[in-house]
Motif scaffolding. Structure first.
Motif, PDB file in Angstrom:
ATOM      1  N   TYR A  99       0.858  -1.180   0.000  1.00 52.85           N
ATOM      2  CA  TYR A  99       0.000   0.000   0.000  1.00 52.85           C
ATOM      3  C   TYR A  99       0.900   1.238   0.000  1.00 52.85           C
ATOM      4  N   GLY A 131      -9.224  -0.483  -1.000  1.00 52.08           N
ATOM      5  CA  GLY A 131      -8.642  -1.517  -1.844  1.00 52.08           C
ATOM      6  C   GLY A 131      -7.878  -2.547  -1.048  1.00 52.08           C
ATOM      7  N   LEU A 134      -5.475  -5.374  -2.521  1.00 51.51           N
ATOM      8  CA  LEU A 134      -5.227  -5.089  -3.934  1.00 51.51           C
ATOM      9  C   LEU A 134      -4.025  -4.161  -4.084  1.00 51.51           C
ATOM     10  N   ASP A 136      -1.875  -1.032  -5.603  1.00 52.29           N
ATOM     11  CA  ASP A 136      -2.281   0.368  -5.758  1.00 52.29           C
ATOM     12  C   ASP A 136      -3.067   0.610  -7.043  1.00 52.29           C
ATOM     13  N   THR A 139      -7.198  -0.654  -7.362  1.00 52.83           N
ATOM     14  CA  THR A 139      -8.310  -0.209  -6.526  1.00 52.83           C
ATOM     15  C   THR A 139      -9.377   0.455  -7.389  1.00 52.83           C
ATOM     16  N   LEU A 140     -10.576   0.531  -6.870  1.00 51.83           N
ATOM     17  CA  LEU A 140     -11.690   1.128  -7.610  1.00 51.83           C
ATOM     18  C   LEU A 140     -11.394   2.576  -8.022  1.00 51.83           C
ATOM     19  N   TYR A 142      -8.527   4.159  -8.404  1.00 49.64           N
ATOM     20  CA  TYR A 142      -7.423   4.223  -9.362  1.00 49.64           C
ATOM     21  C   TYR A 142      -7.886   3.778 -10.739  1.00 49.64           C
ATOM     22  N   ARG A 143      -8.609   2.665 -10.798  1.00 51.80           N
ATOM     23  CA  ARG A 143      -9.079   2.162 -12.088  1.00 51.80           C
ATOM     24  C   ARG A 143     -10.063   3.137 -12.733  1.00 51.80           C
ATOM     25  N   ASN A 156      -8.677   9.149  -3.056  1.00 50.19           N
ATOM     26  CA  ASN A 156      -9.225   7.987  -2.351  1.00 50.19           C
ATOM     27  C   ASN A 156      -9.131   8.206  -0.845  1.00 50.19           C
ATOM     28  N   HIS A 340     -13.453  -9.228   0.982  1.00 55.62           N
ATOM     29  CA  HIS A 340     -13.241  -7.924   0.364  1.00 55.62           C
ATOM     30  C   HIS A 340     -13.342  -8.059  -1.155  1.00 55.62           C
ATOM     31  N   ALA A 343     -10.061  -7.828  -7.623  1.00 53.11           N
ATOM     32  CA  ALA A 343      -9.705  -6.896  -8.696  1.00 53.11           C
ATOM     33  C   ALA A 343     -10.781  -6.840  -9.771  1.00 53.11           C
ATOM     34  N   ASP A 346     -13.666  -4.577  -8.520  1.00 52.21           N
ATOM     35  CA  ASP A 346     -13.338  -3.156  -8.552  1.00 52.21           C
ATOM     36  C   ASP A 346     -13.220  -2.639  -9.978  1.00 52.21           C
TER      37      ASP A 346
END
Length: 359
Positions: A99, A131, A134, A136, A139-140, A142-143, A156, A340, A343, A346
């Protein structure tokens, strides 16, 4: 590890049985035998709890010792820089990731067009939004920024154990203003049913988090007021610190009452307050709720989503976004040991955000 109470009860039991051997008084011997047996039983139970809880804790995520930092506004934060975090379950590596936390205290965001970016998106939530498990770049938030082609600046604000109350506190106490370098056009909050209990302070893992109480309004509309932290005025004394070394006491302290209707009402009022404050601070911005259903979470679990929608909030449910989610939610988990979002989940949510919310 054996607790102080394990050693003390074992030593006291031995002392009782030594008295039995040396005393000639029948009443004393009977008392000491029974006391010694009770002490041995307590020692055995304390040891069993220590073993079982240690095994359970060994399957939880393993963070660097200084990863979690105190934060008087939000209740907790991550140290800046890169931190390797692993989760291992019975020899199976669930995840082993790094992270990266920027100087603004948030998980790193994707490259964007800088001042030329047309939109500015603020993401709030807990470990789901952060995230957990996941990399970096997966993550939702970032994507979503990558899919938007750099035209949206992304921030975030998600973090482990957070809830709606951290979102409202970040907006109220200018934490957003100090971290964000653009005018927010989109506020996106990812919620789960468990956030009702967190907003009520029913868990020990975020006791210094912000506390809000309902101020009943006219016409059935509720507002909330900041009331400090859940642990204000509850510093443990010497007895509390000693008891906290007992495995049995730790287990009892981890038991929490289920949230009730008043807690649900408070939670919805907090989310609505965040929506209203966002609209006032950032005119023209949108406020959307991404809802991750977790069925079977007590009697209130399935009432939260309808309550949010009844309050007039714009809610998008994973049930309607992720293919086959209602039938097989585990297909979108990190693993059988960790629920959780993975990938794939997300990434699909990020495409939905880019298409429907960012347009």
């Amino acid at each position: 590890m054996p607790s102080l109470f394990t050693w003390f009860s074992a030593a006291a039991a031995i002392a009782c049985f030594m008295v039995v051997r040396r005393s000639k008084r029948r009443a004393v011997r009977i008392l000491c035998v029974n006391t010694g047996i009770l002490l041995l039983m307590f020692c055995a139970v304390e040891t069993a709890f220590g073993y079982l809880l240690s095994r359970r804790n060994s399957t939880l995520a393993q963070y660097p010792g200084d990863y979690f930092q105190p934060d008087d506004v939000l209740g907790g934060a991550a140290r800046h820089g890169a931190s390797r975090v692993r989760e291992i379950h019975g020899g199976t590596v669930v995840y082993d990731v790094t992270y990266t936390i920027g100087v603004n205290g948030l998980r790193v965001a994707p490259p964007d067009s800088g001042a030329a970016a047309r939109q500015c998106a603020i993401f709030f939530g807990d470990s789901f939004m952060f995230g957990e498990g996941l990399a970096d770049t997966l993550t939702l938030p970032y994507r979503a920024g990558v899919i938007a082609g750099g035209g949206v600046r992304v921030y975030n604000f998600g973090f482990h154990g957070f809830g709606a109350q951290q979102m409202l506190a970040a907006l109220e106490q200018k934490r957003v203003d100090s971290a964000v370098e653009c005018r927010p056009s989109h506020i996106i909050y990812e919620g789960i049913p468990d956030h009702v209990a967190r907003a009520a302070g029913l868990y020990k893992f975020m006791t210094h988090g912000p506390r809000y109480e309902i101020l009943p309004g006219s016409g059935g509309a509720d507002s909330v007021a900041y009331r400090g932290h859940f642990d204000d005025g509850h510093e443990p004394g010497v007895l509390g610190r000693v008891l906290s070394t007992s495995w049995i006491y730790r287990w009892l302290a981890s038991l929490n009452p289920p949230p009730d209707d008043a807690d649900l009402r408070r939670y919805v009022a907090i989310v609505v307050a965040a929506q209203r404050l966002s609209a006032a601070k950032y005119p023209g911005s949108t406020f959307d709720v991404l809802w991750w259903p977790i069925h079977g979470m007590g009697p209130l679990g399935d009432q939260v989503l309808p309550a949010l929608r009844q309050a007039g909030l714009h809610v998008h449910s994973a049930d309607d976004i992720l293919p086959g989610f209602p039938q097989s939610p585990s297909a979108y988990w990190l693993s059988a040991y960790d629920a959780h979002p993975n990938a794939r989940a997300d990434d699909l949510l990020a495409h939905y955000v880019a298409r429907v919310i960012f347009k």
